[in-house]
Write a protein that holds these residues in place. Structure first.
Motif, PDB file in Angstrom:
ATOM      1  N   MET A  46      31.771 -41.963  13.373  1.00  0.00           N
ATOM      2  CA  MET A  46      30.968 -41.401  12.282  1.00  0.00           C
ATOM      3  C   MET A  46      31.722 -41.357  10.967  1.00  0.00           C
ATOM      4  SD  MET A  46      27.987 -40.839  13.499  1.00  0.00           S
ATOM      5  CE  MET A  46      27.340 -39.922  12.112  1.00  0.00           C
ATOM      6  N   ASN A  47      33.046 -41.305  11.016  1.00  0.00           N
ATOM      7  CA  ASN A  47      33.844 -41.217   9.798  1.00  0.00           C
ATOM      8  C   ASN A  47      35.274 -41.609  10.117  1.00  0.00           C
ATOM      9  OD1 ASN A  47      35.252 -38.518  10.592  1.00  0.00           O
ATOM     10  ND2 ASN A  47      33.051 -38.101  10.774  1.00  0.00           N
ATOM     11  N   PHE A  48      36.033 -41.989   9.095  1.00  0.00           N
ATOM     12  CA  PHE A  48      37.451 -42.223   9.274  1.00  0.00           C
ATOM     13  C   PHE A  48      38.159 -42.154   7.935  1.00  0.00           C
ATOM     14  CE2 PHE A  48      35.776 -46.764   9.739  1.00  0.00           C
ATOM     15  CZ  PHE A  48      35.929 -47.090   8.413  1.00  0.00           C
ATOM     16  N   SER A  49      39.474 -42.116   8.000  1.00  0.00           N
ATOM     17  CA  SER A  49      40.316 -42.158   6.812  1.00  0.00           C
ATOM     18  C   SER A  49      41.487 -43.071   7.121  1.00  0.00           C
ATOM     19  CB  SER A  49      40.803 -40.751   6.444  1.00  0.00           C
ATOM     20  OG  SER A  49      41.515 -40.756   5.211  1.00  0.00           O
ATOM     21  N   THR A  50      42.021 -43.731   6.111  1.00  0.00           N
ATOM     22  CA  THR A  50      43.137 -44.651   6.313  1.00  0.00           C
ATOM     23  C   THR A  50      44.322 -44.219   5.472  1.00  0.00           C
ATOM     24  OG1 THR A  50      42.442 -46.161   4.535  1.00  0.00           O
ATOM     25  CG2 THR A  50      41.541 -46.554   6.734  1.00  0.00           C
ATOM     26  N   TYR A  51      45.512 -44.611   5.930  1.00  0.00           N
ATOM     27  CA  TYR A  51      46.730 -44.348   5.155  1.00  0.00           C
ATOM     28  C   TYR A  51      47.701 -45.496   5.387  1.00  0.00           C
ATOM     29  CZ  TYR A  51      51.049 -42.406   3.392  1.00  0.00           C
ATOM     30  OH  TYR A  51      52.208 -42.223   2.688  1.00  0.00           O
ATOM     31  N   ARG A  92      40.060 -36.520   6.063  1.00  0.00           N
ATOM     32  CA  ARG A  92      40.749 -37.027   4.882  1.00  0.00           C
ATOM     33  C   ARG A  92      42.265 -36.915   5.090  1.00  0.00           C
ATOM     34  NH1 ARG A  92      36.669 -39.007   3.868  1.00  0.00           N
ATOM     35  NH2 ARG A  92      35.258 -38.672   2.109  1.00  0.00           N
ATOM     36  N   VAL A  93      42.995 -37.984   4.732  1.00  0.00           N
ATOM     37  CA  VAL A  93      44.448 -37.976   4.736  1.00  0.00           C
ATOM     38  C   VAL A  93      44.932 -37.737   3.314  1.00  0.00           C
ATOM     39  CG1 VAL A  93      46.552 -39.285   5.230  1.00  0.00           C
ATOM     40  CG2 VAL A  93      44.551 -39.544   6.704  1.00  0.00           C
ATOM     41  N   HIS A  94      45.900 -36.836   3.153  1.00  0.00           N
ATOM     42  CA  HIS A  94      46.477 -36.540   1.843  1.00  0.00           C
ATOM     43  C   HIS A  94      47.159 -37.796   1.286  1.00  0.00           C
ATOM     44  CE1 HIS A  94      49.186 -34.716  -1.155  1.00  0.00           C
ATOM     45  NE2 HIS A  94      48.323 -33.704  -1.165  1.00  0.00           N
ATOM     46  N   PRO A  95      47.116 -38.012  -0.037  1.00  0.00           N
ATOM     47  CA  PRO A  95      47.753 -39.204  -0.623  1.00  0.00           C
ATOM     48  C   PRO A  95      49.227 -39.348  -0.267  1.00  0.00           C
ATOM     49  CG  PRO A  95      46.329 -38.152  -2.241  1.00  0.00           C
ATOM     50  CD  PRO A  95      46.349 -37.253  -1.049  1.00  0.00           C
ATOM     51  N   SER A  96      49.911 -38.243   0.029  1.00  0.00           N
ATOM     52  CA  SER A  96      51.325 -38.301   0.406  1.00  0.00           C
ATOM     53  C   SER A  96      51.518 -38.760   1.844  1.00  0.00           C
ATOM     54  CB  SER A  96      51.970 -36.925   0.244  1.00  0.00           C
ATOM     55  OG  SER A  96      51.451 -36.012   1.202  1.00  0.00           O
ATOM     56  N   GLY A  97      50.446 -38.716   2.660  1.00  0.00           N
ATOM     57  CA  GLY A  97      50.548 -39.067   4.059  1.00  0.00           C
ATOM     58  C   GLY A  97      51.160 -37.991   4.927  1.00  0.00           C
ATOM     59  N   GLN A  98      51.276 -36.760   4.410  1.00  0.00           N
ATOM     60  CA  GLN A  98      51.899 -35.687   5.169  1.00  0.00           C
ATOM     61  C   GLN A  98      50.896 -34.714   5.779  1.00  0.00           C
ATOM     62  OE1 GLN A  98      54.692 -33.859   2.492  1.00  0.00           O
ATOM     63  NE2 GLN A  98      56.090 -35.612   2.516  1.00  0.00           N
ATOM     64  N   LEU A  99      49.670 -34.707   5.270  1.00  0.00           N
ATOM     65  CA  LEU A  99      48.657 -33.779   5.750  1.00  0.00           C
ATOM     66  C   LEU A  99      47.364 -34.513   6.063  1.00  0.00           C
ATOM     67  CD1 LEU A  99      49.036 -30.734   3.294  1.00  0.00           C
ATOM     68  CD2 LEU A  99      49.885 -30.900   5.648  1.00  0.00           C
ATOM     69  N   LEU A 100      46.594 -33.919   6.969  1.00  0.00           N
ATOM     70  CA  LEU A 100      45.259 -34.391   7.322  1.00  0.00           C
ATOM     71  C   LEU A 100      44.341 -33.178   7.359  1.00  0.00           C
ATOM     72  CD1 LEU A 100      43.407 -36.694   8.764  1.00  0.00           C
ATOM     73  CD2 LEU A 100      44.141 -35.575  10.873  1.00  0.00           C
ATOM     74  N   ARG A 138      40.176 -27.516   8.879  1.00  0.00           N
ATOM     75  CA  ARG A 138      41.461 -27.464   9.563  1.00  0.00           C
ATOM     76  C   ARG A 138      42.452 -28.430   8.915  1.00  0.00           C
ATOM     77  NH1 ARG A 138      37.827 -26.140  13.592  1.00  0.00           N
ATOM     78  NH2 ARG A 138      38.500 -24.307  14.806  1.00  0.00           N
ATOM     79  N   VAL A 139      43.660 -27.926   8.690  1.00  0.00           N
ATOM     80  CA  VAL A 139      44.743 -28.717   8.107  1.00  0.00           C
ATOM     81  C   VAL A 139      45.726 -29.045   9.215  1.00  0.00           C
ATOM     82  CG1 VAL A 139      46.517 -28.836   6.318  1.00  0.00           C
ATOM     83  CG2 VAL A 139      44.443 -27.458   5.935  1.00  0.00           C
ATOM     84  N   TRP A 140      46.109 -30.340   9.309  1.00  0.00           N
ATOM     85  CA  TRP A 140      47.013 -30.815  10.349  1.00  0.00           C
ATOM     86  C   TRP A 140      48.211 -31.519   9.713  1.00  0.00           C
ATOM     87  CZ3 TRP A 140      44.903 -30.045  15.360  1.00  0.00           C
ATOM     88  CH2 TRP A 140      43.532 -29.766  15.388  1.00  0.00           C
ATOM     89  N   LYS A 141      49.345 -31.450  10.379  1.00  0.00           N
ATOM     90  CA  LYS A 141      50.473 -32.277   9.975  1.00  0.00           C
ATOM     91  C   LYS A 141      50.171 -33.718  10.361  1.00  0.00           C
ATOM     92  CE  LYS A 141      53.816 -28.527  10.596  1.00  0.00           C
ATOM     93  NZ  LYS A 141      55.023 -28.068  11.336  1.00  0.00           N
ATOM     94  N   PHE A 142      50.570 -34.648   9.499  1.00  0.00           N
ATOM     95  CA  PHE A 142      50.256 -36.052   9.745  1.00  0.00           C
ATOM     96  C   PHE A 142      51.550 -36.856   9.722  1.00  0.00           C
ATOM     97  CE2 PHE A 142      48.826 -40.312   8.563  1.00  0.00           C
ATOM     98  CZ  PHE A 142      47.782 -40.496   9.448  1.00  0.00           C
ATOM     99  N   PRO A 143      51.716 -37.789  10.668  1.00  0.00           N
ATOM    100  CA  PRO A 143      50.753 -38.250  11.682  1.00  0.00           C
ATOM    101  C   PRO A 143      50.883 -37.569  13.049  1.00  0.00           C
ATOM    102  CG  PRO A 143      52.569 -39.783  11.567  1.00  0.00           C
ATOM    103  CD  PRO A 143      52.887 -38.703  10.580  1.00  0.00           C
ATOM    104  N   SER A 144      51.623 -36.447  13.120  1.00  0.00           N
ATOM    105  CA  SER A 144      51.851 -35.806  14.416  1.00  0.00           C
ATOM    106  C   SER A 144      50.611 -35.105  14.958  1.00  0.00           C
ATOM    107  CB  SER A 144      52.988 -34.794  14.296  1.00  0.00           C
ATOM    108  OG  SER A 144      52.626 -33.721  13.441  1.00  0.00           O
TER     109      SER A 144
END
Length: 417
Positions: free
Chosen positions: A74-79, A167-175, A185-191
């Motif tokens: 249904m949705n996705f985000s790329t980094y 959504r993935v943060h532009p820094s690639g550190q958060l999702l 919900r905020v997640w650490k990315f990519p963990s």
């Protein structure tokens, strides 16, 4: 697989309804969707296409297809960073992470990556007829290997849990994820480790977006709220409010940040649709200053709106409609409509994405000032182009001005003025 159509704006047709679109690289677009778990034979998954231009038209060539079995995307985000590319897909109530490896090949075959029973094998397909371009027939092609990685449940609505936006943060550190349980919900990315929960909405989340600057996050939900957050401090900054027409009620449908040209700052763009007794009211594209909550501009529409995109340089905004399947491009400064494509799709527009630009140079060389991709549940991936507006050379303008002044002087002399 995709079939070429006679209309120039149709890039490709896939064999499942499309719900989400995003650029994977400067030249590759990924689209996702599916028919769900019903036994209709409609596939679920996503496809990656390479976009090119042959001097006259844009073309799309499928380079990778990944199927997700009975689960619709249904949705996705790329980094993408210097080392790795990621796809994070919303698959029912779970957030699925994919690692993307790229390979260069000169083979004519297309790599088909992944299936329900065999996710990591490559299968060589029969050679396809090459699209006619001005490139060498044996030019190298970039292919992608999709490898499923971690998966985490990210929506916990007891009745029908559904992850609606990622959504993935532009820094690639958060999702960030949002769905039917009303929680951001905020997640650490990519963990994919939990970091925070933003509690401010009382109904399901419809859309979210990160800013390029200041670590801002904007969220909209079916409770009618549009909230600006500091995503690092997990703190609410403001709620966007405006004077709605008397006796009407509006809900925000989509939200996007866009860079303000020449400044290290972003504006927020929202779509607002009337509800209930106000359905005959206008819908609006709105532009805001996020920190102060000031409404800068509004542009009205005669029907409900369903999709929104902002180009990476902040210069143009694109809007998709609900009922007529139309697409329009607007100048971001004034929200003035500069291109309108009525009936771009036979059904409502589910997603929009601009071809990116870099230092005012298009990454896909073309004769267009702007180009936006659109998708719909009609299975079509389309492209709509705003051509450069014609101008006259400076020297010719000066000649015309001098000639006009001379003729005016002669005419006035003739009349004795």
């Amino acid at each position: 697989m995709f079939n070429r159509k006679s209309r120039d704006d149709i890039l490709a047709r896939v064999n499942f309804p499309l719900y989400t679109v995003q650029m994977l690289t400067n030249r590759h677009v990924i689209v996702g969707g599916g028919g769900g778990s019903s036994k209709t034979g409609v596939a679920n998954g996503f496809e990656i296409f390479e976009i090119s231009h042959n001097g006259k038209n844009f073309l799309a060539e499928e380079v990778t297809r990944h199927e997700t079995g009975p689960i619709v995307v249904m949705n996705f985000s790329t980094y993408k960073n210097a080392k790795r590319t990621y796809i994070v897909a919303g698959q029912e109530n779970h957030c699925q992470l994919y690692n993307v490896d790229s390979v260069i090949t000169t083979e004519d075959s297309i790599e088909n990556i992944g299936s329900e029973n065999n996710q990591n094998d490559l299968r060589e397909r029969k050679p396809k007829a090459k699209l006619k371009t001005d490139n060498n027939k044996n030019s190298k092609k970039l292919k992608f290997i999709i490898k499923p990685s971690d998966s985490v449940q990210s929506d916990f609505n007891g009745l029908e849990p559904l992850l609606r936006v990622i959504r993935v943060h532009p820094s690639g550190q958060l999702l960030v994820t949002g769905g039917t349980d009303c929680q951001v919900r905020v997640w650490k990315f990519p963990s994919l480790q939990p970091a925070a929960v933003l509690k401010g909405h009382s109904k399901e989340i419809d859309d979210m977006d990160f800013s390029t600057f200041n670590n801002l996050l904007v969220t909209v939900a079916k409770d009618g709220l549009c909230i600006i957050w500091d995503c690092l401090k997990a703190k609410e900054i403001s709620k966007l409010k405006w004077s709605q027409p008397e006796g009407s009620k509006y809900l925000y449908k989509r939200c996007r940040f866009g860079v303000i040209e020449g400044e290290k700052a972003c504006a927020v763009y929202t779509l607002a649709n009337p509800t209930g007794l106000a359905k005959k009211q206008k819908s609006y594209l709105q532009k805001w200053l996020p920190e102060s909550g000031e409404l800068l501009r509004m542009s009205n529409f005669d029907e409900s709106l369903s999709a929104l995109a902002v180009r990476n340089d902040g210069r143009f905004v694109a809007v998709g409609s609900m009922f007529s399947g139309s697409v329009s491009i607007h100048a971001s400064f004034s929200l003035q409509k500069v291109l309108n494509i009525p009936g771009a799709h036979s059904m409502f527009v589910t997603g929009l994405e601009f071809l990116p630009v870099s230092d005012n140079i298009h990454t896909v060389t073309s004769n267009a000032e702007a180009a936006v991709l659109s998708i719909s549940v009609d299975n079509h991936l389309c492209i709509h182009t705003l051509h450069y507006r014609k101008t006259i050379p400076l020297w010719l303008g000066i000649v015309i001005l001098v000639a006009t002044l001379f003729l005016t002087f002669v005419f006035c002399s003739y009349l004795g003025i």
